[in-house]
Write a protein that holds these residues in place. Structure first.
Motif, PDB file in Angstrom:
ATOM      1  N   THR A  42       0.823  -1.209   0.000  1.00  0.00           N
ATOM      2  CA  THR A  42       0.000   0.000   0.000  1.00  0.00           C
ATOM      3  C   THR A  42       0.860   1.264   0.000  1.00  0.00           C
ATOM      4  N   LEU A  43       1.948   1.250   0.768  1.00  0.00           N
ATOM      5  CA  LEU A  43       2.815   2.433   0.813  1.00  0.00           C
ATOM      6  C   LEU A  43       3.457   2.690  -0.546  1.00  0.00           C
ATOM      7  N   GLY A  44       3.885   1.618  -1.220  1.00  0.00           N
ATOM      8  CA  GLY A  44       4.467   1.778  -2.547  1.00  0.00           C
ATOM      9  C   GLY A  44       3.455   2.320  -3.538  1.00  0.00           C
ATOM     10  N   LEU A  45       2.218   1.769  -3.493  1.00  0.00           N
ATOM     11  CA  LEU A  45       1.163   2.245  -4.376  1.00  0.00           C
ATOM     12  C   LEU A  45       0.824   3.700  -4.079  1.00  0.00           C
ATOM     13  N   LEU A  46       0.798   4.037  -2.782  1.00  0.00           N
ATOM     14  CA  LEU A  46       0.508   5.410  -2.380  1.00  0.00           C
ATOM     15  C   LEU A  46       1.571   6.364  -2.912  1.00  0.00           C
ATOM     16  N   THR A  47       2.826   5.954  -2.855  1.00  0.00           N
ATOM     17  CA  THR A  47       3.912   6.793  -3.350  1.00  0.00           C
ATOM     18  C   THR A  47       3.781   7.029  -4.851  1.00  0.00           C
ATOM     19  N   LEU A  48       3.494   5.960  -5.597  1.00  0.00           N
ATOM     20  CA  LEU A  48       3.330   6.092  -7.049  1.00  0.00           C
ATOM     21  C   LEU A  48       2.148   7.002  -7.386  1.00  0.00           C
ATOM     22  N   LEU A  49       1.033   6.803  -6.690  1.00  0.00           N
ATOM     23  CA  LEU A  49      -0.144   7.634  -6.940  1.00  0.00           C
ATOM     24  C   LEU A  49       0.110   9.080  -6.526  1.00  0.00           C
ATOM     25  N   GLY A  50       0.862   9.260  -5.449  1.00  0.00           N
ATOM     26  CA  GLY A  50       1.198  10.609  -5.007  1.00  0.00           C
ATOM     27  C   GLY A  50       2.046  11.340  -6.027  1.00  0.00           C
ATOM     28  N   LEU A  51       2.984  10.628  -6.644  1.00  0.00           N
ATOM     29  CA  LEU A  51       3.811  11.239  -7.685  1.00  0.00           C
ATOM     30  C   LEU A  51       2.979  11.598  -8.912  1.00  0.00           C
ATOM     31  N   ALA A  52       1.961  10.766  -9.187  1.00  0.00           N
ATOM     32  CA  ALA A  52       1.126  11.005 -10.365  1.00  0.00           C
ATOM     33  C   ALA A  52       0.063  12.077 -10.127  1.00  0.00           C
ATOM     34  N   LEU A  53      -0.524  12.070  -8.925  1.00  0.00           N
ATOM     35  CA  LEU A  53      -1.654  12.960  -8.648  1.00  0.00           C
ATOM     36  C   LEU A  53      -1.284  14.175  -7.813  1.00  0.00           C
ATOM     37  N   GLY A  54      -0.125  14.127  -7.162  1.00  0.00           N
ATOM     38  CA  GLY A  54       0.301  15.250  -6.342  1.00  0.00           C
ATOM     39  C   GLY A  54      -0.223  15.171  -4.919  1.00  0.00           C
ATOM     40  N   ILE A  55       0.081  16.218  -4.152  1.00  0.00           N
ATOM     41  CA  ILE A  55      -0.330  16.284  -2.756  1.00  0.00           C
ATOM     42  C   ILE A  55      -1.849  16.429  -2.670  1.00  0.00           C
ATOM     43  N   GLY A  56      -2.456  15.694  -1.759  1.00  0.00           N
ATOM     44  CA  GLY A  56      -3.902  15.759  -1.581  1.00  0.00           C
ATOM     45  C   GLY A  56      -4.449  14.421  -1.132  1.00  0.00           C
ATOM     46  N   ILE A  57      -5.754  14.327  -1.016  1.00  0.00           N
ATOM     47  CA  ILE A  57      -6.393  13.123  -0.499  1.00  0.00           C
ATOM     48  C   ILE A  57      -6.669  12.105  -1.599  1.00  0.00           C
ATOM     49  N   GLU A  58      -6.559  12.512  -2.865  1.00  0.00           N
ATOM     50  CA  GLU A  58      -6.920  11.609  -3.959  1.00  0.00           C
ATOM     51  C   GLU A  58      -6.058  10.351  -3.979  1.00  0.00           C
ATOM     52  N   ALA A  59      -4.748  10.513  -3.879  1.00  0.00           N
ATOM     53  CA  ALA A  59      -3.839   9.359  -3.927  1.00  0.00           C
ATOM     54  C   ALA A  59      -4.063   8.393  -2.759  1.00  0.00           C
ATOM     55  N   PRO A  60      -4.122   8.880  -1.504  1.00  0.00           N
ATOM     56  CA  PRO A  60      -4.407   7.946  -0.409  1.00  0.00           C
ATOM     57  C   PRO A  60      -5.747   7.246  -0.549  1.00  0.00           C
ATOM     58  N   LEU A  61      -6.745   7.953  -1.041  1.00  0.00           N
ATOM     59  CA  LEU A  61      -8.073   7.359  -1.175  1.00  0.00           C
ATOM     60  C   LEU A  61      -8.053   6.224  -2.195  1.00  0.00           C
ATOM     61  N   LEU A  62      -7.390   6.427  -3.321  1.00  0.00           N
ATOM     62  CA  LEU A  62      -7.301   5.376  -4.336  1.00  0.00           C
ATOM     63  C   LEU A  62      -6.511   4.176  -3.830  1.00  0.00           C
ATOM     64  N   ALA A  63      -5.439   4.430  -3.081  1.00  0.00           N
ATOM     65  CA  ALA A  63      -4.645   3.332  -2.526  1.00  0.00           C
ATOM     66  C   ALA A  63      -5.467   2.519  -1.534  1.00  0.00           C
TER      67      ALA A  63
END
Length: 222
Positions: A74-95
């Motif tokens: 989950t942390l790895g996926l969160l990091t990848l999504l964070g790099l793609a979507l930027g700072i915010g709740i969207e990346a953690p929510l998708l993970a």
């Protein structure tokens, strides 16, 4: 005082309640993220699981896909999504949605498969349509297993939702990351205790719902 006692004192200190960074606000954020992630995952996982359980088709492919999703850290996926979507709740929510999906899917199809085949065959013999069989027979009979999948997904998400604070100022995880950065171990332990208490409360609530969803049988008087 011990570290544990200091953490409890930190939690009960009125200065840490109220406001945008208060414990009450963080708990509400944590719950909203948890429920949103489980609800979004359920929109896809539950209908798909019910369909697989009812028809018996596509199980191997979908279960293999869900297993692959479960294997992604989950942390790895969160990091990848964070790099793609930027700072915010969207990346953690998708993970977190990805984390909840396998348990919800497994609970849905296992619940349908666990339904008494005798009751299903009898309902089919009475002329019920496939939709009626699913909604009136299989789902009620397998409801406790389905709720069990929701329970498992909820507990996984509420514990892992602390990672939302990794790239977003959201939830109880903020206390852990802020404490780690400043070496404030009392704050870190307090945050961990709050997450554990919240998870326990949700587990007790979901356990009660699971018990209530179990089908009851009535004895016919002789």
């Amino acid at each position: 005082m011990t570290l544990f006692g200091d953490a409890l004192a930190w939690i009960t200190d009125g200065a840490h309640w109220g406001g945008a960074g208060g414990i009450d606000h963080r708990i509400l954020q944590h719950l909203l993220v948890t429920f949103a992630a489980v609800a979004l995952a359920a929109l896809l996982a539950l209908p798909l699981g019910l369909l697989i359980g009812h028809t018996g088709r596509g199980r191997l492919v979908v279960v293999a896909l869900a297993g692959a999703v479960r294997a992604v850290p989950t942390l790895g996926l969160l990091t990848l999504l964070g790099l793609a979507l930027g700072i915010g709740i969207e990346a953690p929510l998708l993970a977190l949605v990805a984390l909840a999906f396998p348990s919800l899917l497994a609970g849905a199809y296992a619940g349908i498969e666990a339904a008494d085949r005798g009751a299903v065959d009898a309902a089919r013999a009475l002329g019920m349509s496939e939709w009626q069989l699913l909604t009136r027979v299989e789902v009620p009979l397998g409801a406790d297993v389905i709720v069990g999948g929701i329970r498992a997904a909820t507990l996984q998400v509420v514990a892992t939702a602390t990672l939302a604070a990794y790239i977003s100022d959201t939830g109880l995880g903020r206390y852990l990351f802020a404490g780690l950065k400043s070496r404030d171990y009392v704050q870190m332990l307090a945050g961990a205790l709050l997450v554990a208490a919240l998870a326990l409360l949700l587990d007790l609530t979901m356990a009660a719902l699971q018990r209530a969803s179990r089908p009851t049988t009535r004895k016919v008087p002789a």
